[in-house]
Design a protein around this motif. Structure first.
Motif, mmCIF file in Angstrom:
data_model
loop_
_atom_site.group_PDB
_atom_site.id
_atom_site.type_symbol
_atom_site.label_atom_id
_atom_site.label_comp_id
_atom_site.label_asym_id
_atom_site.label_seq_id
_atom_site.Cartn_x
_atom_site.Cartn_y
_atom_site.Cartn_z
ATOM 1 N N LEU A 44 0.871 -1.169 0.000
ATOM 2 C CA LEU A 44 0.000 0.000 0.000
ATOM 3 C C LEU A 44 0.906 1.216 0.000
ATOM 4 O O LEU A 44 1.682 1.414 0.938
ATOM 5 N N ILE A 45 0.837 2.032 -1.045
ATOM 6 C CA ILE A 45 1.694 3.208 -1.142
ATOM 7 C C ILE A 45 0.851 4.467 -1.150
ATOM 8 O O ILE A 45 -0.182 4.539 -1.816
ATOM 9 N N ILE A 46 1.272 5.436 -0.365
ATOM 10 C CA ILE A 46 0.589 6.715 -0.256
ATOM 11 C C ILE A 46 1.486 7.758 -0.896
ATOM 12 O O ILE A 46 2.609 7.985 -0.449
ATOM 13 N N SER A 47 1.015 8.390 -1.965
ATOM 14 C CA SER A 47 1.840 9.336 -2.705
ATOM 15 C C SER A 47 1.303 10.752 -2.569
ATOM 16 O O SER A 47 0.093 10.979 -2.622
ATOM 17 N N GLY A 48 2.232 11.700 -2.462
ATOM 18 C CA GLY A 48 1.849 13.102 -2.405
ATOM 19 C C GLY A 48 1.316 13.642 -3.715
ATOM 20 O O GLY A 48 0.868 14.790 -3.778
ATOM 21 N N HIS A 49 1.332 12.823 -4.773
ATOM 22 C CA HIS A 49 0.865 13.287 -6.079
ATOM 23 C C HIS A 49 -0.582 12.897 -6.380
ATOM 24 O O HIS A 49 -1.039 13.079 -7.512
ATOM 25 N N TRP A 50 -1.277 12.376 -5.388
ATOM 26 C CA TRP A 50 -2.701 12.085 -5.578
ATOM 27 C C TRP A 50 -3.465 12.782 -4.459
ATOM 28 O O TRP A 50 -3.504 12.316 -3.335
ATOM 29 N N GLU A 51 -4.051 13.920 -4.783
ATOM 30 C CA GLU A 51 -4.780 14.732 -3.815
ATOM 31 C C GLU A 51 -6.279 14.662 -4.120
ATOM 32 O O GLU A 51 -6.691 14.932 -5.252
ATOM 33 N N THR A 52 -7.055 14.318 -3.121
ATOM 34 C CA THR A 52 -8.500 14.196 -3.285
ATOM 35 C C THR A 52 -9.199 14.805 -2.068
ATOM 36 O O THR A 52 -8.598 14.984 -1.012
ATOM 37 N N ASP A 53 -10.487 15.082 -2.218
ATOM 38 C CA ASP A 53 -11.245 15.683 -1.117
ATOM 39 C C ASP A 53 -11.460 14.713 0.033
ATOM 40 O O ASP A 53 -11.592 15.117 1.187
ATOM 41 N N PHE A 54 -11.536 13.438 -0.280
ATOM 42 C CA PHE A 54 -11.670 12.382 0.717
ATOM 43 C C PHE A 54 -10.891 11.174 0.205
ATOM 44 O O PHE A 54 -10.513 11.143 -0.978
ATOM 45 N N PRO A 55 -10.602 10.177 1.046
ATOM 46 C CA PRO A 55 -9.703 9.106 0.612
ATOM 47 C C PRO A 55 -10.219 8.303 -0.590
ATOM 48 O O PRO A 55 -11.384 7.936 -0.653
ATOM 49 N N PHE A 56 -9.309 8.066 -1.514
ATOM 50 C CA PHE A 56 -9.520 7.174 -2.644
ATOM 51 C C PHE A 56 -8.435 6.098 -2.606
ATOM 52 O O PHE A 56 -7.300 6.372 -2.215
ATOM 53 N N VAL A 57 -8.779 4.910 -3.065
ATOM 54 C CA VAL A 57 -7.796 3.843 -3.236
ATOM 55 C C VAL A 57 -7.949 3.258 -4.636
ATOM 56 O O VAL A 57 -9.058 3.192 -5.177
ATOM 57 N N THR A 58 -6.816 2.856 -5.220
ATOM 58 C CA THR A 58 -6.885 2.220 -6.532
ATOM 59 C C THR A 58 -7.304 0.763 -6.386
ATOM 60 O O THR A 58 -6.852 0.067 -5.473
ATOM 61 N N ALA A 59 -8.171 0.328 -7.291
ATOM 62 C CA ALA A 59 -8.651 -1.059 -7.267
ATOM 63 C C ALA A 59 -8.632 -1.581 -8.692
ATOM 64 O O ALA A 59 -9.670 -1.773 -9.331
ATOM 65 N N VAL A 60 -7.420 -1.776 -9.212
ATOM 66 C CA VAL A 60 -7.230 -2.205 -10.599
ATOM 67 C C VAL A 60 -6.622 -3.602 -10.621
ATOM 68 O O VAL A 60 -6.011 -4.050 -9.650
ATOM 69 N N ASP A 61 -6.773 -4.260 -11.751
ATOM 70 C CA ASP A 61 -6.172 -5.585 -11.899
ATOM 71 C C ASP A 61 -4.688 -5.501 -12.271
ATOM 72 O O ASP A 61 -3.893 -6.356 -11.891
ATOM 73 N N ARG A 62 -4.328 -4.475 -13.030
ATOM 74 C CA ARG A 62 -2.946 -4.269 -13.443
ATOM 75 C C ARG A 62 -2.677 -2.768 -13.410
ATOM 76 O O ARG A 62 -3.484 -1.983 -13.864
ATOM 77 N N CYS A 63 -1.536 -2.377 -12.845
ATOM 78 C CA CYS A 63 -1.226 -0.957 -12.668
ATOM 79 C C CYS A 63 -0.673 -0.341 -13.950
ATOM 80 O O CYS A 63 0.351 -0.810 -14.475
ATOM 81 N N ASP A 64 -1.331 0.682 -14.452
ATOM 82 C CA ASP A 64 -0.762 1.492 -15.525
ATOM 83 C C ASP A 64 0.277 2.447 -14.950
ATOM 84 O O ASP A 64 0.314 2.706 -13.742
#
Length: 266
Positions: A44-64
């Motif tokens: 689980l990686i938390i990056s300063g380059h993804w800013e949102t109003d409330f928490p989001f998490v990626t749920a993909v099968d393969r990472c682009d």
């Protein structure tokens, strides 16, 4: 598999991906040899380059691989980090955060990894064979909010999840010097030193309130998104965790690559 450690790494410039002269690049390339030799079940990686109003998490099968930077040499835009996604981990993150009282936690089923995630991971785990889930930050909120997010996510360590915050110990792009040999400016060094002492002496509350407690806080971080991943990693380690500085180097006079390990005390 139980994991006792969480980490914060400073990813600095996208040039970290190709510039062999950066000491931080060698630090990350020797990650599994010198820093952490266990292979986690997922990351689980938390990056300063993804800013949102409330928490989001990626749920993909393969990472682009997202190229969320401009004006850099062409080879950077040809790099790929096709790690497997971790949709089950995303569901677990959502479950833990809503269970901790956050009313809204969303899954993003299309977003790729931004460069704050894939560049350090490409150096740390070049095989790209560990499932990865990315979590956003909320720049309009404070350090305590992100620390509490980390506290809520702490059970993931019992499930073999490696939690990594990726940002920068200092991050004022307007204050950088283009001369790579420029000496570190005093305000950046003073903030960086304060952060090390606060972390290694267990002053979590001071770090959570760094804008009030740290010297030159607003100059070191005109906007807080690159420091909040540290708060998540610190919170996930637990209240009585031990912090250790595991790397320090500088570039462009004011950009710190200081990185930390947080070890849970059981």
């Amino acid at each position: 598999m139980k994991i006792n450690d969480t980490f914060f790494v400073s990813h600095g410039s996208p040039m970290l991906s190709v510039d062999e002269s950066l000491p931080a690049r060698n630090f990350l390339k020797t990650w599994t040899d010198k820093v952490y030799d266990l292979k986690p079940n997922s990351i689980l990686i938390i990056s300063g380059h993804w800013e949102t109003d409330f928490p989001f998490v990626t749920a993909v099968d393969r990472c682009d691989t997202n190229y969320d930077f401009y004006g850099f040499p062409d080879p950077l835009y040809k790099l790929k980090y096709p790690a497997p996604g971790a949709p089950e981990l995303a569901k677990r993150v959502q479950e833990l955060l809503t269970g901790a009282g956050l009313k809204r936690v969303n899954m993003d089923k299309s977003r790729g990894l931004d460069h704050g995630a894939w560049i350090p991971l490409m150096l740390m785990y070049p095989e790209a064979d560990i499932p990865v889930c990315q979590l956003s930050v909320q720049s309009h909120l404070d350090g305590t909010h992100h620390y509490n997010i980390g506290r809520a996510l702490a059970p993931l360590k019992e499930e073999g999840v490696l939690i990594i915050g990726s940002g920068s110990a200092t991050h004022n792009l307007r204050a950088l010097h283009r001369n790579a040999n420029e000496e570190v400016v005093p305000w950046a060094e003073e903030f960086d030193t304060w952060l090390e002492h606060a972390l290694t002496s267990g002053r979590c509350n001071d770090v959570n309130e760094y804008e009030k407690k740290a010297p030159h806080a607003k100059k070191a971080h005109p906007w807080p998104e690159h420091l909040y991943p540290l708060h998540v990693a610190m919170g996930a380690a637990g209240e009585n965790s031990k912090a250790e500085l595991i790397h320090r180097s500088w570039s462009l006079g004011a950009l710190s690559y200081a990185s930390y390990k947080f070890t849970s005390c059981t």
